[in-house]
Design a protein around this motif. Structure first.
Motif, PDB file in Angstrom:
ATOM      1  N   GLU A 163       0.863  -1.181   0.000  1.00 14.81           N
ATOM      2  CA  GLU A 163       0.000   0.000   0.000  1.00 14.81           C
ATOM      3  C   GLU A 163       0.897   1.227   0.000  1.00 14.81           C
ATOM      4  OE1 GLU A 163      -3.152   2.298   3.017  1.00 14.81           O
ATOM      5  OE2 GLU A 163      -2.088   0.480   3.655  1.00 14.81           O
ATOM      6  N   ILE A 164       0.555   2.220  -0.786  1.00 15.60           N
ATOM      7  CA  ILE A 164       1.310   3.469  -0.802  1.00 15.60           C
ATOM      8  C   ILE A 164       0.438   4.577  -0.225  1.00 15.60           C
ATOM      9  CG2 ILE A 164       2.420   5.233  -2.247  1.00 15.60           C
ATOM     10  CD1 ILE A 164       3.287   3.025  -4.125  1.00 15.60           C
ATOM     11  N   ILE A 165       0.977   5.269   0.781  1.00 15.82           N
ATOM     12  CA  ILE A 165       0.236   6.358   1.415  1.00 15.82           C
ATOM     13  C   ILE A 165       1.007   7.669   1.260  1.00 15.82           C
ATOM     14  CG2 ILE A 165      -0.931   4.866   3.081  1.00 15.82           C
ATOM     15  CD1 ILE A 165       1.121   5.725   5.170  1.00 15.82           C
ATOM     16  N   GLU A 166       0.274   8.736   1.148  1.00 18.66           N
ATOM     17  CA  GLU A 166       0.893  10.054   1.004  1.00 18.66           C
ATOM     18  C   GLU A 166       1.379  10.547   2.362  1.00 18.66           C
ATOM     19  OE1 GLU A 166      -0.245  14.603  -0.496  1.00 18.66           O
ATOM     20  OE2 GLU A 166      -1.717  12.972  -0.585  1.00 18.66           O
ATOM     21  N   ASN A 167       2.527  11.209   2.365  1.00 22.15           N
ATOM     22  CA  ASN A 167       3.036  11.817   3.586  1.00 22.15           C
ATOM     23  C   ASN A 167       2.454  13.220   3.707  1.00 22.15           C
ATOM     24  OD1 ASN A 167       4.433  12.681   5.820  1.00 22.15           O
ATOM     25  ND2 ASN A 167       6.422  12.835   4.784  1.00 22.15           N
ATOM     26  N   SER A 168       1.411  13.347   4.480  1.00 26.28           N
ATOM     27  CA  SER A 168       0.735  14.640   4.620  1.00 26.28           C
ATOM     28  C   SER A 168       1.506  15.614   5.507  1.00 26.28           C
ATOM     29  CB  SER A 168      -0.677  14.435   5.174  1.00 26.28           C
ATOM     30  OG  SER A 168      -0.635  13.684   6.379  1.00 26.28           O
ATOM     31  N   TYR A 169       2.646  15.166   6.062  1.00 29.72           N
ATOM     32  CA  TYR A 169       3.432  16.023   6.950  1.00 29.72           C
ATOM     33  C   TYR A 169       4.733  16.507   6.309  1.00 29.72           C
ATOM     34  CZ  TYR A 169       0.230  13.846  10.247  1.00 29.72           C
ATOM     35  OH  TYR A 169      -0.904  13.395  10.875  1.00 29.72           O
ATOM     36  N   GLN A 170       4.925  16.241   5.028  1.00 28.58           N
ATOM     37  CA  GLN A 170       6.198  16.566   4.391  1.00 28.58           C
ATOM     38  C   GLN A 170       6.508  18.061   4.385  1.00 28.58           C
ATOM     39  OE1 GLN A 170       6.192  16.080  -0.003  1.00 28.58           O
ATOM     40  NE2 GLN A 170       4.086  15.362   0.258  1.00 28.58           N
ATOM     41  N   ASP A 171       5.475  18.901   4.394  1.00 28.64           N
ATOM     42  CA  ASP A 171       5.680  20.345   4.378  1.00 28.64           C
ATOM     43  C   ASP A 171       5.514  20.970   5.755  1.00 28.64           C
ATOM     44  OD1 ASP A 171       6.148  20.391   1.594  1.00 28.64           O
ATOM     45  OD2 ASP A 171       3.989  20.369   1.194  1.00 28.64           O
ATOM     46  N   LYS A 172       5.405  20.141   6.780  1.00 29.29           N
ATOM     47  CA  LYS A 172       5.270  20.659   8.150  1.00 29.29           C
ATOM     48  C   LYS A 172       6.532  21.428   8.522  1.00 29.29           C
ATOM     49  CE  LYS A 172       3.498  18.954  12.596  1.00 29.29           C
ATOM     50  NZ  LYS A 172       4.383  19.648  13.524  1.00 29.29           N
ATOM     51  N   GLU A 173       6.338  22.601   9.115  1.00 30.83           N
ATOM     52  CA  GLU A 173       7.478  23.486   9.383  1.00 30.83           C
ATOM     53  C   GLU A 173       8.469  22.855  10.350  1.00 30.83           C
ATOM     54  OE1 GLU A 173       8.364  28.072  10.914  1.00 30.83           O
ATOM     55  OE2 GLU A 173       6.315  27.423  10.475  1.00 30.83           O
ATOM     56  N   LYS A 174       7.956  22.232  11.412  1.00 28.10           N
ATOM     57  CA  LYS A 174       8.832  21.633  12.417  1.00 28.10           C
ATOM     58  C   LYS A 174       8.385  20.205  12.725  1.00 28.10           C
ATOM     59  CE  LYS A 174      10.020  25.969  14.799  1.00 28.10           C
ATOM     60  NZ  LYS A 174       9.964  26.696  16.093  1.00 28.10           N
ATOM     61  N   ARG A 175       9.367  19.362  13.009  1.00 27.53           N
ATOM     62  CA  ARG A 175       9.140  17.986  13.453  1.00 27.53           C
ATOM     63  C   ARG A 175       8.243  17.185  12.506  1.00 27.53           C
ATOM     64  NH1 ARG A 175       9.176  17.877  20.091  1.00 27.53           N
ATOM     65  NH2 ARG A 175      11.221  18.874  20.291  1.00 27.53           N
ATOM     66  N   ALA A 176       8.550  17.308  11.231  1.00 26.95           N
ATOM     67  CA  ALA A 176       7.824  16.511  10.239  1.00 26.95           C
ATOM     68  C   ALA A 176       8.084  15.022  10.457  1.00 26.95           C
ATOM     69  CB  ALA A 176       8.242  16.919   8.831  1.00 26.95           C
ATOM     70  N   GLY A 177       9.307  14.676  10.851  1.00 26.91           N
ATOM     71  CA  GLY A 177       9.656  13.276  11.094  1.00 26.91           C
ATOM     72  C   GLY A 177       8.880  12.679  12.251  1.00 26.91           C
ATOM     73  N   LEU A 178       8.678  13.462  13.306  1.00 29.83           N
ATOM     74  CA  LEU A 178       7.913  12.989  14.453  1.00 29.83           C
ATOM     75  C   LEU A 178       6.462  12.717  14.067  1.00 29.83           C
ATOM     76  CD1 LEU A 178       7.525  12.416  17.471  1.00 29.83           C
ATOM     77  CD2 LEU A 178       7.173  14.876  17.814  1.00 29.83           C
ATOM     78  N   ALA A 179       5.880  13.658  13.312  1.00 32.81           N
ATOM     79  CA  ALA A 179       4.489  13.485  12.877  1.00 32.81           C
ATOM     80  C   ALA A 179       4.351  12.269  11.964  1.00 32.81           C
ATOM     81  CB  ALA A 179       4.008  14.748  12.160  1.00 32.81           C
ATOM     82  N   ALA A 180       5.318  12.095  11.051  1.00 30.30           N
ATOM     83  CA  ALA A 180       5.290  10.945  10.145  1.00 30.30           C
ATOM     84  C   ALA A 180       5.455   9.641  10.923  1.00 30.30           C
ATOM     85  CB  ALA A 180       6.388  11.082   9.092  1.00 30.30           C
ATOM     86  N   SER A 181       6.309   9.651  11.936  1.00 31.46           N
ATOM     87  CA  SER A 181       6.524   8.453  12.763  1.00 31.46           C
ATOM     88  C   SER A 181       5.236   8.033  13.453  1.00 31.46           C
ATOM     89  CB  SER A 181       7.615   8.724  13.811  1.00 31.46           C
ATOM     90  OG  SER A 181       8.847   9.002  13.200  1.00 31.46           O
ATOM     91  N   LYS A 182       4.528   8.995  14.030  1.00 33.58           N
ATOM     92  CA  LYS A 182       3.275   8.688  14.729  1.00 33.58           C
ATOM     93  C   LYS A 182       2.229   8.134  13.760  1.00 33.58           C
ATOM     94  CE  LYS A 182       3.844  11.995  18.510  1.00 33.58           C
ATOM     95  NZ  LYS A 182       3.304  13.229  19.156  1.00 33.58           N
ATOM     96  N   MET A 183       2.222   8.667  12.531  1.00 37.82           N
ATOM     97  CA  MET A 183       1.289   8.161  11.523  1.00 37.82           C
ATOM     98  C   MET A 183       1.606   6.704  11.178  1.00 37.82           C
ATOM     99  SD  MET A 183       0.697   9.525   7.597  1.00 37.82           S
ATOM    100  CE  MET A 183       2.377   9.079   7.105  1.00 37.82           C
ATOM    101  N   LEU A 184       2.882   6.385  11.027  1.00 37.06           N
ATOM    102  CA  LEU A 184       3.288   5.028  10.658  1.00 37.06           C
ATOM    103  C   LEU A 184       3.096   4.045  11.813  1.00 37.06           C
ATOM    104  CD1 LEU A 184       6.510   5.941   8.656  1.00 37.06           C
ATOM    105  CD2 LEU A 184       4.304   5.185   7.725  1.00 37.06           C
ATOM    106  N   ILE A 185       3.252   4.513  13.035  1.00 41.86           N
ATOM    107  CA  ILE A 185       3.008   3.660  14.207  1.00 41.86           C
ATOM    108  C   ILE A 185       1.557   3.199  14.221  1.00 41.86           C
ATOM    109  CG2 ILE A 185       2.784   3.726  16.728  1.00 41.86           C
ATOM    110  CD1 ILE A 185       5.351   5.519  16.658  1.00 41.86           C
ATOM    111  N   LYS A 186       0.649   4.091  13.868  1.00 35.94           N
ATOM    112  CA  LYS A 186      -0.772   3.735  13.808  1.00 35.94           C
ATOM    113  C   LYS A 186      -1.046   2.702  12.713  1.00 35.94           C
ATOM    114  CE  LYS A 186      -2.551   8.046  15.749  1.00 35.94           C
ATOM    115  NZ  LYS A 186      -3.375   9.255  15.505  1.00 35.94           N
TER     116      LYS A 186
END
Length: 243
Positions: A163-186
């Motif tokens: 499955e391919i999912i879009e990274n909706s946090y790629q343009d987040k100003e700060k801590r994009a990696g943290l937000a992406a991590s939490k999304m992938l944990i779910k």
């Protein structure tokens, strides 16, 4: 008579006795339930279950027990994980879970997790992508700023589904990696394979029992094959200070 009102002293005494009786009943009930190993509060139990279900690497948990001692609640659980953990990592993750539970409910004073490893040849692997070309996609140079993530269901090194999912946090100003991590944990991933990752993202994933590996390969199929052949480096430290 008190204040020259007939029977007032007797009525006041009865009211006080009722308060004492109620307090004694509550204390006796709590002690009896503790001896019977009855959960002190189903709401607390539900909150703990929610925390455990949100930990990516936990596939099942059993023997959830709560005991009350005065105003404090003590708990324990057995959690099944896909891979063996060394003692140090197990203690770190147990402390992390305990901290999350205390954030959810201040009534819990102590909570311990016993990890029970079980073997499986199935893995859910995540790889950050530059563009969406399905299995012909190339890995992104970044993690938190990747355009997409591919989630691969594998068994004995073979890709069964993806499955391919879009990274909706790629343009987040700060801590994009943290937000992406939490999304992938779910998404309940077991493994992340990436070129680069920062400390906050790495620690967040590892606290949720997600193994992180580094690769310099580009092709998805080649990366999965190298992982299956145990040729990739497991990351214990971040590759960048910030990402």
């Amino acid at each position: 008579t008190l204040f020259e009102v007939p029977y007032l002293e007797g009525i006041a005494g009865m009211i006080i006795a009722l308060f004492v009786l109620e307090a004694g009943y509550d204390a006796a009930k709590g002690a009896l339930f503790a001896l019977m190993d009855v959960s002190p509060d189903e709401e607390i139990k539900d909150k703990i279950k929610h925390v455990l279900e949100d930990v990516s690497g936990i596939r099942d948990f059993t023997n959830l027990k709560l005991r009350k001692s005065g105003p404090f609640v003590f708990g324990e659980v057995e959690a099944k994980v896909r891979k063996s953990l060394n003692v140090t990592r197990a203690n770190e993750i147990s402390e992390s879970i305990e901290g999350k539970i205390k954030e959810e409910t201040s009534k819990v004073d102590s909570f311990s997790v016993k990890f029970v490893p079980f073997e499986t040849d199935q893995q859910k692997i995540c790889i950050p992508l530059e563009e969406n070309e399905e299995l012909e996609s190339e890995i992104s140079d970044h993690f938190g700023r990747a355009n997409n993530f591919i989630l691969l269901e594998t068994k004995q090194g073979d890709i069964n589904d993806f499955e391919i999912i879009e990274n909706s946090y790629q343009d987040k100003e700060k801590r994009a990696g943290l937000a992406a991590s939490k999304m992938l944990i779910k998404k309940k991933i077991d493994v992340l394979i990436t070129k680069e990752i920062g400390p906050i993202s790495l620690h967040t994933l590892r606290d949720n029992i997600v193994d992180v590996y580094q690769t310099d390969q580009k092709n998805i199929k080649e990366i999965v094959s190298s992982f299956s052949d145990k040729e990739l480096t497991k990351l214990e430290e971040a590759t960048k200070e910030k990402i």
